[in-house]
Design an enzyme around this catalytic site. Structure first.
Site, short mmCIF file in Angstrom:
data_model
loop_
_atom_site.label_atom_id
_atom_site.label_comp_id
_atom_site.label_asym_id
_atom_site.label_seq_id
_atom_site.Cartn_x
_atom_site.Cartn_y
_atom_site.Cartn_z
N HIS A 441 -6.44 -48.91 19.82
CA HIS A 441 -7.90 -49.05 19.95
C HIS A 441 -8.31 -49.78 21.22
O HIS A 441 -7.51 -50.42 21.89
CB HIS A 441 -8.52 -49.67 18.70
N GLU A 442 -9.59 -49.61 21.56
CA GLU A 442 -10.17 -50.09 22.81
C GLU A 442 -9.48 -49.51 24.04
O GLU A 442 -9.31 -50.17 25.06
CB GLU A 442 -10.17 -51.63 22.87
N GLY A 443 -9.10 -48.24 23.95
CA GLY A 443 -8.40 -47.58 25.04
C GLY A 443 -6.92 -47.65 24.82
O GLY A 443 -6.32 -48.72 24.90
#
Length: 600
Positions: A441-443
Site C-alpha cells: 500500500h501507498e505505492g
C-alpha cells in the site's frame, strides 16, 4: 511490557546521541522544549500504548470490523484507545500552541507515535490518516475549508482518509474514472467508486472527511487531468454543525490477511447523483497536492513496517533468552542442562539479522523525521529547500526498504519460535501478517523503485543525490578516525562508488531513449540503494557507539558493543551482496524484460 514495544535505551541513543534532538530546542519554534518535555511526552505515549492500544491488538485481529446495516462496526476497545490518544494531544503534537498543538519537533512526534504503531498497527492507522488529510487541507484548502473541516480534524472530532484507488485502475491513477460535475452553488457532484480506502467508515468520529481524486468534465487525459476534492460523510453547515448525510455509501469491507483492525472499504460516491464535493486548490492539480499526503503516508508506512518488525524482534529475543532447548554441538553429555536457544549460533544469526534490519530502519525513519524538521525550521530558505530535496530522495527508501526487510525480520522471528511461531497462541505470526501489507500500500515497492530511479535521483540536476553522497562521504571520513571501524567503512565506500557508476550509466541510457530497458531492473537498484542508505545509517550509529565506549557509562558497554556488532553484521554480511545486483544492472541483463507472455 514497554521493552516489547520499543527498546527505550535504543530510543534514547537515537534521539540524543545519533540525531541530537536537543539541538532542535535552539530553534525558535521549539525553544519551549527540552529533554525533560521530550521524555515526558514519550513516557505518556508509552503508557497509553501499553494500557489501551496493546491489550486489544489480538482481539482486533480475531474480531475484524463488520459490515452491519450499511456501516462498519468495530470492537468496543478501539474508541477509548483513540480517545486517549486524542486527549493526550498526539494527533496535533507538531502543530503550534495557538492551534492547540504541542509545537513539538516532528522527530519527537514520530518517536511517540512509534509506540502506538508497535502496540497496535490497526488502531493507530486511523490517527495517521487523519493527520495526513488535515495537513493536506491546511496546505491547499481555502480559509472556509480550513474553518469548516480542518479545525474539527485538529480537534479530533472529524477523521480523514484519502480515496485514490479504483477497481479497474489499481495503482494507475491516470486511469481513474470518478467524475466531478460543477454545480450552480460552486460545489461539485461526484460519481464513482473507490476501493481499499483505509478508515473509509467507522464510528470513531462525528464525521469522516474523504480526500478524493476525480476528473472534471474538461480534464485533459492522464494524471494532468486529476483534481482533488473534499467529500465529507456528513455535510457541514456554515455554523459548523453537521447537516444531512452526503451521498457516500459504504459498499462493503475487505477481509484482509492482516492489519484487520483498520477498516478497508469500498466506497460508492453519487449512487443517488447527489454526492457533494468541494474543489481543493486549482483544477487538474489534484495529484500534485495529493503527493504531499502520499509522501507523508509513505513515511508513515515505513515506520509502521519498522515497528512491526521491531515488536517481532523484541518478542523473539525475549523468547530465545527464556526457551531452553538442546545443547551446543560440542556438548556430548545428554544429562547436562539444556541451554537457552539464544546460545545457538544460528539463533544468534537470526537475531542479529533482525536487529540489523529493525534498528537500521528505525534510525532511518527517525532521521527522515529530523530532516522534515529541517524543511520547516532551518534558518534560510535555501537550507530548507535542500532539506526538502533530501527528504524527497529518501522517501522511497523510507517506505520500501523497511517494508521489505522488517518483514524479513518478522519471518525470522517466527523461525526462532519454531512451531510455536506458526501458531496463533503467539503474536509473531500476526506481526508478519500485518507487515505483509506494507510492501503493497501507498505505492507498491515496484512503484517506489521506478520513482527512485526515474525521478528522485535526477531531481534538480541530481542535487539531492549529491547531498546524500556528501553525507555518506562525511560519515566515512569521521569513521576513518577509528581504526576499529575500517572493516565497516570500507564496504560502504565500495558500494557507494559502485552505485554511483551504475547510476550514471542507467541515466545515460534513459537520456538516449532506452527508458523501458533502463528501468526494467529498477527493483535491484532500489535494493542496492536502500542497503547503501541503511549502511550509512549503521556507520553513523557505529561512530556514536565507538564514542560511547570511550566516554560513556560503563553500564552501557554491552549496549554499545551490540550496536557495533549489528553494524558489523550489516556492513560485512549484507552490503557486499548488493554488488551482484549492481552487476546485473551494469550488464543490462534483460532476462525479465524480454520474457514473453506466451512463454509462461
Amino acid at each position: 511490557m514497554s521493552e516489547l514495544l520499543i527498546d527505550q535505551r535504543n530510543l534514547a541513543f537515537e534521539l540524543y546521541e545519533v540525531l541530537d534532538a536537543e539541538a532542535l530546542t535552539k530553534r525558535p519554534r521549539f525553544a519551549d522544549h527540552n529533554r525533560e518535555t521530550f521524555d515526558a511526552a514519550i513516557g505518556t505515549a508509552r503508557t497509553i500504548a501499553e494500557k489501551l492500544f496493546a491489550p486489544h491488538n489480538r482481539k482486533s485481529d480475531e474480531n475484524e470490523p463488520k459490515y452491519v446495516n450499511g456501516a462498519a462496526e468495530l470492537i468496543p476497545e478501539v474508541k477509548p484507545a483513540v480517545d486517549a490518544f486524542l486527549e493526550a494531544g498526539f494527533l496535533n503534537a507538531t502543530r503550534t500552541f495557538e492551534q492547540g498543538g504541542m509545537q513539538m519537533p516532528n522527530l519527537l512526534s514520530q518517536a511517540c507515535f512509534a509506540h502506538f504503531q508497535s502496540a497496535n498497527a490497526g488502531t493507530s492507522s486511523y490517527a495517521m490518516l487523519t493527520m495526513g488529510a488535515a495537513n493536506l487541507i491546511e496546505s491547499f484548502g481555502t480559509e472556509e475549508q480550513k474553518q469548516r473541516y480542518l479545525q474539527p480534524m485538529i480537534e479530533g472530532r472529524f477523521f480523514g482518509t484519502m480515496a485514490l484507488t479504483e477497481p479497474h485502475a489499481g495503482s494507475s491513477l491516470s486511469d481513474i474514472r470518478t467524475k466531478a460535475e460543477p454545480a450552480a452553488d460552486g460545489s461539485y457532484r461526484l460519481k464513482g467508486n473507490k476501493i481499499f480506502i483505509s478508515g473509509g467508515d467507522h464510528p470513531l468520529s462525528e464525521n469522516i472527511v474523504h480526500m478524493v481524486l476525480a476528473k472534471l468534465p474538461d480534464a485533459p487525459p492522464g494524471v494532468k487531468g486529476i483534481s482533488l476534492f473534499i467529500v465529507p460523510k456528513f455535510l457541514v453547515n456554515e455554523d459548523g454543525t453537521l447537516g444531512e448525510r452526503n451521498d457516500v455509501t459504504l459498499a462493503g469491507l475487505f477481509h484482509k490477511m492482516g492489519w484487520r483492525g483498520t477498516t478497508s472499504t469500498a466506497l460508492n460516491f453519487g449512487d443517488k447523483d447527489n454526492c457533494v464535493g468541494y474543489l481543493v486548490g486549482k483544477p487538474h492539480h489534484g495529484l500534485s497536492y495529493m503527493f504531499q499526503m502520499m509522501n507523508e503516508a509513505r513515511i508513515g508506512v515505513g515506520m509502521g513496517a519498522v515497528m512491526l518488525g521491531y515488536a517481532g524482534y523484541l518478542y523473539s529475543l525475549n523468547y530465545a533468552r527464556e526457551r531452553p532447548q538442546g545443547r551446543l554441538p560440542d556438548g556430548k553429555n545428554p544429562n547436562a542442562p539444556q541451554v537457552s536457544i539464544i546460545e545457538h549460533a544460528d539463533v544468534k544469526r537470526m537475531l542479529l539479522a533482525q536487529k540489523a534490519y529493525v534498528e537500521g530502519a528505525f534510525d532511518l525513519g527517525l532521521y527522515a523525521a529530523r530532516v522534515f524538521d529541517d524543511t520547516e525550521t532551518l534558518e534560510t530558505e535555501e537550507q530548507r529547500k535542500n532539506a526538502l530535496e533530501l527528504l524527497d530522495l529518501l522517501t522511497p527508501i523510507v517506505k520500501a526498504w523497511p517494508s521489505d526487510y522488517c518483514l524479513k525480520a518478522n519471518e525470522l522471528a517466527i523461525q526462532i519460535l519454531g512451531g510455536h511461531g506458526y501458531t496463533r497462541e503467539y503474536p509473531v505470526e500476526q506481526y508478519y501478517r500485518d507487515n505483509r501489507l506494507n510492501p503493497i500500500h501507498e505505492g507498491t515497492n515496484g512503484i517506489q523503485s521506478l520513482d527512485l530511479l526515474a525521478r528522485k535521483v535526477t531531481m534538480n540536476g541530481g542535487a539531492a543525490l549529491k547531498q546524500l553522497s556528501g553525507l555518506i562521504q562525511s560519515c566515512c571520513k569521521r569513521a576513518a578516525e577509528y581504526s576499529e571501524l575500517n572493516d565497516l567503512r570500507e564496504p560502504l565506500e565500495k558500494l557507494h562508488a559502485h552505485i554511483g557508476s551504475v547510476t550514471m550509466a542507467l541515466l545515460g541510457d534513459m537520456g538516449q531513449g532506452k527508458v523501458n530497458e533502463a528501468l526494467a531492473n529498477s527493483a535491484l537498484y532500489l535494493k542496492a540503494f536502500g542497503h547503501m542508505v541503511i549502511g550509512w545509517r549503521w556507520l553513523e550509529q557505529a561512530v556514536k557507539a565507538q564514542q560511547g565506549l570511550a566516554t560513556g557509562n560503563a553500564a552501557d558497554t554491552a549496549f554499545y558493543q551490540g550496536k557495533l556488532q549489528a553494524a558489523r553484521y550489516f556492513l560485512r554480511w549484507e552490503v557486499p551482496s548488493c554488488h551482484h545486483d549492481l552487476n546485473v544492472l551494469e550488464n543490462r541483463d534483460l532476462t525479465c524484460y524480454d520474457m514473453q507472455d506466451a512463454w509462461f
